[in-house]
Write a protein that holds these residues in place. Structure first.
Motif, PDB file in Angstrom:
ATOM      1  N   PHE A 146       0.849  -1.192   0.000  1.00 18.20           N
ATOM      2  CA  PHE A 146       0.000   0.000   0.000  1.00 18.20           C
ATOM      3  C   PHE A 146       0.883   1.240   0.000  1.00 18.20           C
ATOM      4  O   PHE A 146       2.033   1.197   0.454  1.00 18.20           O
ATOM      5  N   PRO A 147       0.356   2.374  -0.436  1.00 24.75           N
ATOM      6  CA  PRO A 147       1.100   3.613  -0.280  1.00 24.75           C
ATOM      7  C   PRO A 147       1.330   3.885   1.205  1.00 24.75           C
ATOM      8  O   PRO A 147       0.522   3.487   2.048  1.00 24.75           O
ATOM      9  N   ARG A 148       2.389   4.579   1.525  1.00 27.35           N
ATOM     10  CA  ARG A 148       2.722   4.816   2.931  1.00 27.35           C
ATOM     11  C   ARG A 148       1.645   5.605   3.663  1.00 27.35           C
ATOM     12  O   ARG A 148       1.547   5.548   4.890  1.00 27.35           O
ATOM     13  N   THR A 149       0.811   6.310   2.929  1.00 27.89           N
ATOM     14  CA  THR A 149      -0.277   7.084   3.549  1.00 27.89           C
ATOM     15  C   THR A 149      -1.436   6.200   4.001  1.00 27.89           C
ATOM     16  O   THR A 149      -2.352   6.675   4.659  1.00 27.89           O
ATOM     17  N   ARG A 150      -1.379   4.903   3.657  1.00 28.87           N
ATOM     18  CA  ARG A 150      -2.447   3.979   4.047  1.00 28.87           C
ATOM     19  C   ARG A 150      -2.007   2.956   5.077  1.00 28.87           C
ATOM     20  O   ARG A 150      -2.749   2.012   5.371  1.00 28.87           O
ATOM     21  N   VAL A 151      -0.805   3.115   5.635  1.00 24.12           N
ATOM     22  CA  VAL A 151      -0.336   2.240   6.711  1.00 24.12           C
ATOM     23  C   VAL A 151       0.119   3.136   7.850  1.00 24.12           C
ATOM     24  O   VAL A 151       1.123   3.848   7.739  1.00 24.12           O
ATOM     25  N   ILE A 152      -0.651   3.106   8.951  1.00 22.79           N
ATOM     26  CA  ILE A 152      -0.466   4.055  10.046  1.00 22.79           C
ATOM     27  C   ILE A 152      -0.239   3.292  11.338  1.00 22.79           C
ATOM     28  O   ILE A 152      -0.862   2.274  11.589  1.00 22.79           O
ATOM     29  N   GLY A 153       0.618   3.817  12.179  1.00 22.45           N
ATOM     30  CA  GLY A 153       0.858   3.203  13.480  1.00 22.45           C
ATOM     31  C   GLY A 153       0.596   4.172  14.585  1.00 22.45           C
ATOM     32  O   GLY A 153       0.598   5.366  14.415  1.00 22.45           O
TER      33      GLY A 153
END
Length: 142
Positions: free
Chosen positions: A135-142
């Motif tokens: 996924f784009p980095r904007t769709r994987v959040i911690g």
């Protein structure tokens, strides 16, 4: 149409997350866990609490990912907690396989979802989900 949030992991963190999402009527909720019947029972309890507490969302519990299809957001709380004497590296190795397997299931059923990870060690688990999902980095959040 109401949004759908999947919470993967039916332990204390996952169940609390699912209940708060339902209580605030943010979205319909699917609670998934590998422990047989646990998420189903917790989901039913949360659903039946709705009329008493005044929230109106659908809450579903499942041991598989089929009901999670087309989720808008997937919160991943699955994994083991750090035990006394356990190093961060030990925790990483224990939770890597869990997050990899969960992410593979999530992207199959909800390829457009945003992933929100809670599992520790958080930075490494986010990186794992990011690499596996592509996924784009904007769709994987911690």
């Amino acid at each position: 149409m109401r949004k759908k949030v999947t919470v993967v992991g039916g332990g204390n963190v996952g169940a609390s997350c699912a209940l708060n999402i339902a209580f605030k009527e943010l979205a319909d909720v699917v609670l998934v866990d590998v422990v047989p019947d646990v998420p189903i029972g917790k989901g039913l309890d949360m659903l039946q609490t709705g009329p008493i507490e005044g929230y109106d969302v659908m809450v579903t519990g499942a041991n598989d990912y089929a009901p999670t299809a087309n989720s808008d957001v997937v919160v991943i709380t699955a994994g083991i907690a750090r035990k006394p004497g356990m190093s961060r590296d030990d925790l990483l190795m224990a939770n890597f396989d869990v997050i990899k397997a969960v992410t593979e299931q999530v992207i199959t059923h909800s390829p457009n979802a945003i992933l929100v990870l809670v599992t520790n060690p958080l930075d490494a688990m986010c990186w794992t989900a990011y690499q596996v999902s592509k996924f784009p980095r904007t769709r994987v959040i911690g």
